[in-house]
Design an enzyme around this catalytic site. Structure first.
Site, PDB file in Angstrom:
ATOM      1  N   HIS A  64       9.147 -58.357  32.778  1.00  0.00           N
ATOM      2  CA  HIS A  64       9.199 -59.557  33.637  1.00  0.00           C
ATOM      3  C   HIS A  64       8.579 -60.766  32.950  1.00  0.00           C
ATOM      4  O   HIS A  64       7.591 -60.654  32.214  1.00  0.00           O
ATOM      5  CB  HIS A  64       8.595 -59.296  35.025  1.00  0.00           C
ATOM      6  CG  HIS A  64       7.158 -58.885  35.064  1.00  0.00           C
ATOM      7  ND1 HIS A  64       6.144 -59.797  35.244  1.00  0.00           N
ATOM      8  CD2 HIS A  64       6.561 -57.672  34.998  1.00  0.00           C
ATOM      9  CE1 HIS A  64       4.992 -59.155  35.288  1.00  0.00           C
ATOM     10  NE2 HIS A  64       5.208 -57.861  35.126  1.00  0.00           N
ATOM     11  N   ASP A  66       7.581 -63.496  34.735  1.00  0.00           N
ATOM     12  CA  ASP A  66       6.633 -64.183  35.610  1.00  0.00           C
ATOM     13  C   ASP A  66       5.259 -63.524  35.544  1.00  0.00           C
ATOM     14  O   ASP A  66       5.113 -62.375  35.107  1.00  0.00           O
ATOM     15  CB  ASP A  66       7.131 -64.204  37.060  1.00  0.00           C
ATOM     16  CG  ASP A  66       7.264 -62.814  37.651  1.00  0.00           C
ATOM     17  OD1 ASP A  66       7.771 -61.915  36.952  1.00  0.00           O
ATOM     18  OD2 ASP A  66       6.817 -62.603  38.799  1.00  0.00           O
ATOM     19  N   ASP A  88      -0.168 -58.314  31.667  1.00  0.00           N
ATOM     20  CA  ASP A  88       0.819 -58.129  32.748  1.00  0.00           C
ATOM     21  C   ASP A  88       1.768 -59.306  32.800  1.00  0.00           C
ATOM     22  O   ASP A  88       1.568 -60.245  33.539  1.00  0.00           O
ATOM     23  CB  ASP A  88       0.051 -57.960  34.063  1.00  0.00           C
ATOM     24  CG  ASP A  88       0.935 -57.533  35.212  1.00  0.00           C
ATOM     25  OD1 ASP A  88       2.118 -57.249  34.972  1.00  0.00           O
ATOM     26  OD2 ASP A  88       0.453 -57.505  36.344  1.00  0.00           O
ATOM     27  N   GLU A 119       8.791 -60.440  39.454  1.00  0.00           N
ATOM     28  CA  GLU A 119       8.237 -59.097  39.659  1.00  0.00           C
ATOM     29  C   GLU A 119       6.964 -59.158  40.474  1.00  0.00           C
ATOM     30  O   GLU A 119       6.674 -58.267  41.262  1.00  0.00           O
ATOM     31  CB  GLU A 119       7.964 -58.429  38.304  1.00  0.00           C
ATOM     32  CG  GLU A 119       7.651 -56.935  38.395  1.00  0.00           C
ATOM     33  CD  GLU A 119       6.177 -56.623  38.660  1.00  0.00           C
ATOM     34  OE1 GLU A 119       5.870 -55.489  39.088  1.00  0.00           O
ATOM     35  OE2 GLU A 119       5.318 -57.504  38.469  1.00  0.00           O
ATOM     36  N   GLU A 120       6.190 -60.241  40.276  1.00  0.00           N
ATOM     37  CA  GLU A 120       4.930 -60.378  41.018  1.00  0.00           C
ATOM     38  C   GLU A 120       5.179 -60.873  42.443  1.00  0.00           C
ATOM     39  O   GLU A 120       4.252 -60.978  43.234  1.00  0.00           O
ATOM     40  CB  GLU A 120       3.974 -61.344  40.295  1.00  0.00           C
ATOM     41  CG  GLU A 120       3.629 -60.964  38.863  1.00  0.00           C
ATOM     42  CD  GLU A 120       2.727 -59.751  38.759  1.00  0.00           C
ATOM     43  OE1 GLU A 120       2.335 -59.183  39.789  1.00  0.00           O
ATOM     44  OE2 GLU A 120       2.423 -59.355  37.619  1.00  0.00           O
ATOM     45  N   GLU A 143       5.558 -52.488  31.344  1.00  0.00           N
ATOM     46  CA  GLU A 143       4.370 -52.850  32.125  1.00  0.00           C
ATOM     47  C   GLU A 143       3.180 -52.149  31.473  1.00  0.00           C
ATOM     48  O   GLU A 143       3.346 -51.075  30.890  1.00  0.00           O
ATOM     49  CB  GLU A 143       4.484 -52.351  33.571  1.00  0.00           C
ATOM     50  CG  GLU A 143       5.520 -53.055  34.416  1.00  0.00           C
ATOM     51  CD  GLU A 143       5.003 -54.335  35.062  1.00  0.00           C
ATOM     52  OE1 GLU A 143       3.933 -54.814  34.666  1.00  0.00           O
ATOM     53  OE2 GLU A 143       5.706 -54.858  35.933  1.00  0.00           O
ATOM     54  N   HIS A 337      -4.189 -59.459  36.141  1.00  0.00           N
ATOM     55  CA  HIS A 337      -4.531 -60.382  37.244  1.00  0.00           C
ATOM     56  C   HIS A 337      -5.991 -60.854  37.178  1.00  0.00           C
ATOM     57  O   HIS A 337      -6.481 -61.424  38.145  1.00  0.00           O
ATOM     58  CB  HIS A 337      -4.267 -59.754  38.631  1.00  0.00           C
ATOM     59  CG  HIS A 337      -2.853 -59.325  38.846  1.00  0.00           C
ATOM     60  ND1 HIS A 337      -2.330 -59.055  40.096  1.00  0.00           N
ATOM     61  CD2 HIS A 337      -1.837 -59.107  37.982  1.00  0.00           C
ATOM     62  CE1 HIS A 337      -1.064 -58.680  39.974  1.00  0.00           C
ATOM     63  NE2 HIS A 337      -0.754 -58.697  38.702  1.00  0.00           N
TER      64      HIS A 337
END
Lengths: 369, 58
Positions: A64, A66, A88, A119-120, A143, A337
């Site tokens: 991903h 994003d 991530d 994805e997030e 991931e 995150h």
């Protein structure tokens, strides 16, 4: 040899791309893949899809573009690259692109790199891949699992909002009324018991095989002299693979029906906010085998198969397509995150080699099957 | 010595008489790490060593 991978990743990290704002990075990756010789297109939700090689098998490499919000200035320090998405999951996506670029001239396999959006968020990107019915034989989702670990399962996720309504009034005479806030908490205390009974049914230990629930939000009352008449609570269930979203919703309704037998004046409404079904991949599939062997060869360590209590795009794709699928990528997931997100350069470079070897092994095993 | 067969490269392995279920060994030919599944007389069944764990995230 290591310059380009580092340059590509730092450029990707420099482009801030929280969910919904992937335009700039998608344009960059489109051009980057085209420059490598991929056949590139962009679909109608913004996914950038590059194809290398031709023929069969078709191997999907999905990562991903994003990230979560919060830009982190990009810097390289002590062989670590810092930046939002370093773990991530831009390191995984960059590694997938570089690995696939080695197969541009491949005649016995097609490698499809899908750089997806959202994805997030609500997984718009992977849902559109499914809508387009991209036919593949194997799939690898990029991931962070750690360079010597492979993610083979994710729990499901169900978020619901429960609204409680009562007849409120003056708190100086609270015995005449029912507090919606207190009633909502009573309901939550009944609902959380579902988790322990469901765990007994499953018979497995560990968080992965447990139905977990968490009260993640509560809104109600103004803190003045009024018994509140409305309260909303948000509950987040993490669902093991032996249960489905529908079963959990059914259990919630049963608990509420039972509660209302002794609280007939309390109005209770349940709204499903969002859900993802649980998914567990076949640990003996060709893709797990190819990845395990490649990890052993490159890192000289025994790979570990992980079952994660979070969710990923693999849940949605794996359940729908039934193709051998796995999630793998460099980076310490505990840094995802966080404000301290970084990738160790060595781990990132090793993952490129591991992806390449995995693709080669899948091609070889597909030919001999 | 007891014998076992590597599930990956099919090499025949010589295994100590005292071998026990759950023990770990490496295939001398391909290097694959193997776990002893059963010991039955002179025959030992092995499988590829797989470590499993839990994590969170995504």
């Amino acid at each position: 040899m290591t310059d380009y991978p580092v340059r590509l990743l730092t450029k990707m990290l420099d482009i801030y791309s929280p969910s919904g704002k992937e335009k700039e990075i998608s344009q960059f990756l489109y051009e980057e893949m085209r420059r490598h010789g991929f056949k590139v297109r962009q679909d109608n939700v913004g996914n950038v899809i590059g194809e290398a090689g031709r023929g069969s098998p078709v191997i999907l490499l999905c990562g991903h573009m994003d990230t979560v919000t919060g830009f982190i200035p990009v810097r390289i320090e002590s062989n670590k690259i810092y930046g939002r998405g370093a773990v991530d999951a831009k390191a995984s996506l960059a590694a997938l692109i570089i690995a696939a670029s080695a197969f541009i001239e491949e005649k016995t396999a097609k490698i499809v790199v899908a750089s997806v959006v959202d994805e997030e968020g609500a997984s718009k990107g992977v849902k559109n891949l499914l809508k387009e019915k991209v036919a593949v034989d194997y799939a690898i989702f990029g991931e962070p699992s750690g360079v010597d670990k492979i993610t083979i399962g994710y729990k499901g996720d169900l978020r619901i909002e429960i609204t409680c309504k009562t007849i409120g009034g003056h708190s100086a005479a609270h015995w005449l009324y029912e507090s919606a806030v207190e009633k909502a908490i009573e309901i939550w205390n009944e609902i959380r018991k579902i988790s322990s009974s469901a765990t007994k049914m499953g018979g497995n230990s560990g968080h992965f095989y447990t139905l977990d629930s968490c009260l993640t939000g509560i809104r109600g009352g103004k803190g003045n002299s009024t018994v509140p008449s409305k309260c909303q609570i948000i509950l987040d269930f993490r669902i093991p693979p032996n249960l489905s979203v529908a079963q959990v919703i059914n259990e919630v309704h049963k608990v509420i029906e039972e509660y209302q037998k002794t609280n007939p004046k309390v109005s209770v409404k349940v709204k499903v906010i969002d859900f993802v079904e649980p998914f567990e991949a076949d640990a003996k599939s060709p893709v797990v085998k190819a990845l395990s062997r490649s990890i052993r060869e490159v890192t000289r360590r025994t790979p570990m198969l992980l079952r994660k209590t979070g969710t990923g795009d693999m849940n949605i794709f794996g359940r729908e397509t039934h193709v051998p699928v796995v999630t793998y990528g460099p980076g310490d997931p505990a840094l995802s995150h966080t404000a301290n997100e970084y990738i160790v350069v060595r781990e990132y470079l090793d993952s490129i080699e591991i992806y390449k070897r995995t693709i080669n092994k899948l091609i070889e095993s597909h030919e001999s099957a | 010595m007891k014998t076992a067969k590597c599930p990956d490269c099919d090499s025949e392995l010589s295994v100590s008489e005292e071998v026990m279920q759950g023990e770990i060994l490496s295939c001398p030919c391909c290097g694959l790490e193997l776990e002893i599944v059963t010991v039955n007389g002179g025959t030992v069944e092995v499988k590829e060593l797989v470590l499993e764990g839990e994590d969170w995230g995504e």
